[in-house]
Design a protein around this motif. Structure first.
Motif, PDB file in Angstrom:
ATOM      1  N   GLY A  82     -20.446  10.004  26.384  1.00 61.29           N
ATOM      2  CA  GLY A  82     -19.845  11.880  25.652  1.00 61.29           C
ATOM      3  C   GLY A  82     -19.990  12.288  27.016  1.00 61.29           C
ATOM      4  N   THR A  83     -20.097  13.845  27.279  1.00 58.14           N
ATOM      5  CA  THR A  83     -20.519  14.688  28.063  1.00 58.14           C
ATOM      6  C   THR A  83     -20.591  15.254  27.523  1.00 58.14           C
ATOM      7  N   VAL A  84     -22.247  16.160  28.354  1.00 60.33           N
ATOM      8  CA  VAL A  84     -23.676  16.782  28.148  1.00 60.33           C
ATOM      9  C   VAL A  84     -22.574  18.620  28.679  1.00 60.33           C
ATOM     10  N   LEU A  85     -22.632  19.503  28.300  1.00 58.42           N
ATOM     11  CA  LEU A  85     -22.136  20.738  28.166  1.00 58.42           C
ATOM     12  C   LEU A  85     -23.037  21.253  28.336  1.00 58.42           C
ATOM     13  N   ALA A  86     -25.065  21.618  27.490  1.00 57.82           N
ATOM     14  CA  ALA A  86     -25.586  21.873  27.953  1.00 57.82           C
ATOM     15  C   ALA A  86     -26.857  21.393  28.030  1.00 57.82           C
ATOM     16  N   ALA A  87     -27.963  21.839  27.803  1.00 56.95           N
ATOM     17  CA  ALA A  87     -29.545  21.349  28.082  1.00 56.95           C
ATOM     18  C   ALA A  87     -30.143  22.602  28.039  1.00 56.95           C
ATOM     19  N   GLY A  88     -31.373  21.999  26.866  1.00 56.58           N
ATOM     20  CA  GLY A  88     -32.336  23.546  26.541  1.00 56.58           C
ATOM     21  C   GLY A  88     -33.980  23.056  26.288  1.00 56.58           C
ATOM     22  N   GLY A  89     -34.852  22.456  26.063  1.00 58.65           N
ATOM     23  CA  GLY A  89     -35.807  23.365  25.446  1.00 58.65           C
ATOM     24  C   GLY A  89     -37.146  23.003  26.981  1.00 58.65           C
ATOM     25  N   ASN A  90     -38.438  22.560  26.047  1.00 63.84           N
ATOM     26  CA  ASN A  90     -39.375  22.159  27.078  1.00 63.84           C
ATOM     27  C   ASN A  90     -40.072  21.022  26.540  1.00 63.84           C
ATOM     28  N   LEU A  91     -41.065  20.799  27.394  1.00 64.59           N
ATOM     29  CA  LEU A  91     -42.187  19.480  27.510  1.00 64.59           C
ATOM     30  C   LEU A  91     -42.516  20.101  26.067  1.00 64.59           C
ATOM     31  N   GLU A  92     -43.338  20.626  25.927  1.00 58.44           N
ATOM     32  CA  GLU A  92     -44.002  21.030  24.249  1.00 58.44           C
ATOM     33  C   GLU A  92     -43.466  20.602  22.663  1.00 58.44           C
ATOM     34  N   GLN A  93     -42.000  21.304  22.985  1.00 54.49           N
ATOM     35  CA  GLN A  93     -41.190  21.318  22.050  1.00 54.49           C
ATOM     36  C   GLN A  93     -40.035  19.933  21.453  1.00 54.49           C
ATOM     37  N   GLY A  94     -39.992  19.438  23.405  1.00 58.32           N
ATOM     38  CA  GLY A  94     -38.913  18.323  23.068  1.00 58.32           C
ATOM     39  C   GLY A  94     -37.806  19.049  23.802  1.00 58.32           C
ATOM     40  N   PHE A  95     -36.567  18.079  24.236  1.00 63.29           N
ATOM     41  CA  PHE A  95     -35.820  18.526  24.669  1.00 63.29           C
ATOM     42  C   PHE A  95     -34.154  18.684  24.079  1.00 63.29           C
ATOM     43  N   GLU A  96     -33.191  18.619  24.326  1.00 63.18           N
ATOM     44  CA  GLU A  96     -32.179  18.895  23.412  1.00 63.18           C
ATOM     45  C   GLU A  96     -30.691  19.533  24.415  1.00 63.18           C
ATOM     46  N   LEU A  99     -23.033  17.614  23.223  1.00 67.10           N
ATOM     47  CA  LEU A  99     -22.356  16.787  23.753  1.00 67.10           C
ATOM     48  C   LEU A  99     -21.088  18.035  23.405  1.00 67.10           C
ATOM     49  N   ASP A 100     -20.135  17.331  24.279  1.00 73.99           N
ATOM     50  CA  ASP A 100     -19.284  18.140  24.310  1.00 73.99           C
ATOM     51  C   ASP A 100     -18.063  17.800  22.547  1.00 73.99           C
ATOM     52  N   ASP A 101     -18.665  17.239  21.949  1.00 71.88           N
ATOM     53  CA  ASP A 101     -17.973  17.383  20.962  1.00 71.88           C
ATOM     54  C   ASP A 101     -19.280  17.701  19.694  1.00 71.88           C
ATOM     55  N   GLY A 102     -19.987  18.417  20.524  1.00 70.07           N
ATOM     56  CA  GLY A 102     -20.930  19.209  19.197  1.00 70.07           C
ATOM     57  C   GLY A 102     -21.709  18.880  19.203  1.00 70.07           C
ATOM     58  N   THR A 103     -22.043  17.439  19.560  1.00 67.73           N
ATOM     59  CA  THR A 103     -23.314  16.651  18.893  1.00 67.73           C
ATOM     60  C   THR A 103     -24.860  16.523  19.258  1.00 67.73           C
ATOM     61  N   PRO A 104     -25.489  16.993  18.979  1.00 67.09           N
ATOM     62  CA  PRO A 104     -26.592  17.793  19.904  1.00 67.09           C
ATOM     63  C   PRO A 104     -27.988  16.107  19.838  1.00 67.09           C
ATOM     64  N   LEU A 105     -28.578  15.924  20.425  1.00 74.71           N
ATOM     65  CA  LEU A 105     -28.806  15.017  20.823  1.00 74.71           C
ATOM     66  C   LEU A 105     -30.703  15.435  21.251  1.00 74.71           C
ATOM     67  N   ARG A 106     -31.456  14.950  21.128  1.00 72.52           N
ATOM     68  CA  ARG A 106     -32.946  15.517  21.525  1.00 72.52           C
ATOM     69  C   ARG A 106     -33.942  14.128  22.297  1.00 72.52           C
ATOM     70  N   GLY A 107     -35.231  14.872  22.842  1.00 69.88           N
ATOM     71  CA  GLY A 107     -35.548  13.723  23.463  1.00 69.88           C
ATOM     72  C   GLY A 107     -36.841  14.582  23.904  1.00 69.88           C
ATOM     73  N   ARG A 108     -37.880  13.473  24.134  1.00 74.34           N
ATOM     74  CA  ARG A 108     -39.505  13.623  24.273  1.00 74.34           C
ATOM     75  C   ARG A 108     -39.278  13.906  25.600  1.00 74.34           C
ATOM     76  N   ARG A 109     -38.772  12.880  26.597  1.00 72.13           N
ATOM     77  CA  ARG A 109     -38.633  13.366  27.974  1.00 72.13           C
ATOM     78  C   ARG A 109     -37.172  13.401  28.195  1.00 72.13           C
ATOM     79  N   LEU A 110     -36.654  14.144  29.443  1.00 74.34           N
ATOM     80  CA  LEU A 110     -35.256  13.720  30.044  1.00 74.34           C
ATOM     81  C   LEU A 110     -35.415  12.842  31.133  1.00 74.34           C
ATOM     82  N   LEU A 111     -34.302  12.797  31.509  1.00 77.49           N
ATOM     83  CA  LEU A 111     -34.280  11.680  32.806  1.00 77.49           C
ATOM     84  C   LEU A 111     -32.431  12.241  33.233  1.00 77.49           C
ATOM     85  N   VAL A 112     -32.652  12.941  34.089  1.00 78.56           N
ATOM     86  CA  VAL A 112     -30.867  13.228  34.652  1.00 78.56           C
ATOM     87  C   VAL A 112     -30.980  12.050  35.317  1.00 78.56           C
TER      88      VAL A 112
END
Length: 325
Positions: A82-96, A99-112
């Motif tokens: 998939g392709t990421v369309l938007a990203a948000g979040g922070n260190l305390e609450q995690g990142f989300e 994707l282009d199909d609407g799927t949300p994914l979450r992580g405690r840390r984010l690597l670009v």
């Protein structure tokens, strides 16, 4: 974006190229849960082979990534197309990310690890042969075009350096000024001393016949036969989806594109977000991208470990307080 409803991975990696997969493998070996988002559009897809990668020299880029995905999955990594369309979040609450199909994914840390897009000069015929006989890096492709008639299409002062570099692989080098540069006296002397021919005039097109490069066509002038063409693309960091996190590209000091600034360990200006590969280092070849990403993965693991240890220390102290020990 949804709020805290989806399972959260230890690390969410955006980009399934050499950097992203190398990091996923290392983090998997650290027993971290990892999700990799791969849009299936690696920068080196047009190339026929990867070179300069010890033990994998000459491997097709798609084959290399297939091996990398298998190894990452062996250690538990989940790879999502998939392709990421938007990203948000922070260190305390995690990142989300969404994707282009609407799927949300979450992580405690984010690597670009989204890499770059090469923007070629606006010259007819370049894109179709890019990565084959339209080149930019002698260390990646010089061996394959050695002793051929090579044209360097001027795009700025950097083109003089390209011509002098490729002269190491062939004595038949022509620098087309393309109305983009006028070599300084010292540059002209170096070019002449190395036997590099210099041709004035704007390059109108590269001519291809039966899927083979035929020559360079000058505006209002002749067509000059060549066997390979060297250009200077502008490399743009793939960061559009991360503007909401505050990740913005910086203009490279050499004027050859944009990149994401990080510290020596890959940390960005956003706490909890790291970057690796070409998105942060325009000059990195495949092997270098994989190597630096592996180290960044170690740093991310240690960051998580420190957070977990601090939480366990707090719980331990609370237990001692409650038991009166």
């Amino acid at each position: 974006m949804t709020k805290n409803k989806e399972p959260i991975a230890d690390v969410l990696i955006i980009g399934g190229g050499a950097a992203g997969l190398s990091a996923a493998q290392m983090l998997g070996r650290c027993r971290r849960s990892v999700t990799v988002v791969d849009n299936g559009q690696p920068r080196n897809a047009p190339a026929q082979a990867v070179h300069g990668f010890l033990s994998r020299d000459g491997i097709n880029p798609a084959e290399l990534l297939a091996v990398g995905r298998a190894e990452a999955r062996q250690y538990g990594a989940v790879i999502v197309r998939g392709t990421v369309l938007a990203a948000g979040g922070n260190l305390e609450q995690g990142f989300e990310v969404t994707l282009d199909d609407g799927t949300p994914l979450r992580g405690r840390r984010l690597l670009v690890a989204t890499g770059l897009v090469d923007e070629l000069p606006a010259i007819e015929g370049l894109r179709g042969r890019w990565g084959k006989d339209i080149l930019h890096c002698p260390f990646c492709h010089g061996w394959e075009v050695q002793d051929q008639a090579i044209a360097v299409v001027g795009s700025g002062p950097w083109s003089v350096h390209q011509a002098l570099l490729f002269r190491q692989w062939s004595s038949n080098i022509t620098l087309f000024l393309n109305d983009k540069l006028v070599p300084a006296d010292a540059d002209a002397e170096q070019l002449a001393s190395r036997g590099v021919k210099v041709v004035a005039g704007r390059v109108e097109a590269v001519r291809v016949e039966q899927r083979r490069l035929r020559g360079i066509a000058l505006a209002g002038g002749p067509e000059i036969a060549v066997e390979a063409v060297v250009v200077g693309p502008t490399a743009q960091a793939r960061l559009e989806a991360f503007a909401g996190l505050g990740l913005v590209p910086s203009v490279h000091p050499a004027g050859v594109g944009t990149y994401l600034e990080t510290d020596a360990d890959g940390a960005t200006s956003v706490p909890g977000v790291w970057a690796a590969g070409n998105v942060t280092d325009l000059k990195a070849q495949v092997l270098a991208s994989a190597a630096t990403a592996a180290w960044t993965a170690v740093v991310i693991n240690n960051h998580l470990m420190a957070e977990e240890t601090a939480a366990d220390v707090r719980a331990y102290r609370e237990k001692l307080t409650l038991t009166g020990a």
